[in-house]
Design an enzyme around this catalytic site. Sequence first.
Site, short mmCIF file in Angstrom:
data_model
loop_
_atom_site.label_atom_id
_atom_site.label_comp_id
_atom_site.label_asym_id
_atom_site.label_seq_id
_atom_site.Cartn_x
_atom_site.Cartn_y
_atom_site.Cartn_z
N ARG A 191 -10.42 18.75 -11.35
CA ARG A 191 -10.55 18.51 -10.07
C ARG A 191 -10.65 19.72 -9.25
O ARG A 191 -10.59 20.96 -9.77
CB ARG A 191 -8.80 17.89 -9.77
CG ARG A 191 -8.30 17.56 -10.93
CD ARG A 191 -6.63 17.81 -10.60
NE ARG A 191 -6.21 18.68 -9.65
CZ ARG A 191 -5.68 19.42 -9.27
NH1 ARG A 191 -6.13 19.81 -10.92
NH2 ARG A 191 -5.26 20.13 -8.01
N ALA A 198 -10.85 21.48 -5.22
CA ALA A 198 -11.66 22.41 -4.96
C ALA A 198 -12.56 23.03 -4.90
O ALA A 198 -13.71 22.95 -5.13
CB ALA A 198 -10.92 22.60 -3.15
N ARG A 238 -16.88 12.39 -5.04
CA ARG A 238 -15.44 12.51 -4.25
C ARG A 238 -15.80 13.08 -2.99
O ARG A 238 -16.50 14.36 -2.53
CB ARG A 238 -14.24 13.86 -4.59
CG ARG A 238 -14.11 13.26 -6.04
CD ARG A 238 -12.63 13.91 -7.18
NE ARG A 238 -11.84 13.02 -6.19
CZ ARG A 238 -10.30 13.78 -5.92
NH1 ARG A 238 -9.95 14.89 -6.73
NH2 ARG A 238 -9.47 13.16 -5.08
N GLN A 268 0.31 15.81 -9.87
CA GLN A 268 -0.34 17.20 -10.20
C GLN A 268 0.72 18.43 -10.21
O GLN A 268 0.55 19.14 -10.93
CB GLN A 268 -1.50 17.37 -9.50
CG GLN A 268 -2.70 16.57 -9.54
CD GLN A 268 -2.91 15.70 -9.04
OE1 GLN A 268 -2.41 14.71 -8.16
NE2 GLN A 268 -3.63 15.24 -8.37
N ASP A 322 -9.23 21.06 0.94
CA ASP A 322 -9.95 20.96 0.06
C ASP A 322 -11.44 20.56 0.75
O ASP A 322 -12.11 20.55 1.21
CB ASP A 322 -9.65 19.07 -0.35
CG ASP A 322 -8.90 18.99 -2.11
OD1 ASP A 322 -10.01 18.53 -3.03
OD2 ASP A 322 -7.96 19.24 -1.68
N ASN A 348 -5.88 18.44 2.96
CA ASN A 348 -5.28 18.80 1.48
C ASN A 348 -4.56 16.78 0.69
O ASN A 348 -4.12 16.58 1.60
CB ASN A 348 -4.05 20.09 1.99
CG ASN A 348 -3.66 20.59 0.20
OD1 ASN A 348 -4.83 21.15 -0.83
ND2 ASN A 348 -2.66 21.38 -0.15
#
Length: 381
Positions: A64, A66, A98, A212, A253, A263
């Site tokens: 994960r 970006a 995604r 995260q 992102d 984001n």
Amino acid sequence: MVDQQARTGEDRRPTEIPAIRWEEPPEGPVLVLLDQTRLPAEEVELVCTDAAALVEAIRSLAVRGAPLLGIAGAYGVALAAARGFDVAEAARALEEARPTAVNLSVGVRRAQAAHQAALARTGDPTAAAVAALAAARALHQEDAEASGRMAAHGLALLDELLSGGGHRILTHCNSGSLVSGGEGTAFAVALAAHRAGRLRRLWVDETRPLLQGARLTAYEAARSGMAYTLLTDNAAGSLFAAGEVDAVLVGADRIAADGSVANKVGSYPLAVLARYHHVPFIVVAPLTTVDPDTPDGASIEVEQRPGFEVTEVAAPQAAGAGGGIPVAPLGTQAYNPAFDVTPPELVTAIVTEEGAVSPVTAEALAELCARSAAGAPPASG
């Protein structure tokens, strides 16, 4: 197919933990990923032998962030080509894995374009596979170099905006070496401040619902020896009110042409808090995250995640629809967007490898992208 191997790595630092790498064992090329869903409890690697396995790893957030998604997408195309799969089909599946992170499609298309050009030129699938891999490796290297430049520009901006050093930085989600070919985006700036002796405290939002921040940012901060404190997302306001935050640093992102920033969900409330308390809200992202084809924030497709990520707490070998412990009544509906969008007027600056844009306007972003495309020297600060 995906295989798992335990990795201990007790003595390694974050920048030495390979989030992604290409290997060529005798049985054929593979893409090896550090499974981020298993951190911080254990370091486990996923070995992907085809694009389908990589798509699943992307959707499950095993890989994960970006910039790293762009790198993974490019390697996924190269893997399909090297293994003799349908490259166009693999590219479509990877791009759709995604929808919000524009870097994923950028990486996929770059490797696919290299593959198509080599195939048209030589007619040789092997040469085309080699070209796709070269494109992926080049993107990987460019991202590592961009990370270092973003860190330098971001630290210079912090020193310009904040007096006296001793920066107290609040960050959200994870934006370190786990999301990058280098040391990350926003986290790389905080790390540069730490190394320069100018980081007093890193405030780490836990970042719900997948944590995260707690699982990954705290993990990287601890391994880097940074002074950090973890907080629940809804405690950030009290920190601002107490005057304990000097700047907010987040990644992105997707950045629309007008400067709107998508984001991890929870970023927009931080921007509102920062504006009210006169605290800089700074976005750090490579230029590949800027999408000129997305005109504004309303045009950004926001990924919706499964409800069980909210209604359950993940725990190994636990029951529940998502494999976690239920924390809400059975049948509870959950609103679970993966991202939110911060309008440009709430963003103090966008820091890229080519310099910082402030104030954030469509014209300034377009000029920065044009200057980069023309190969002009990077801007300072």
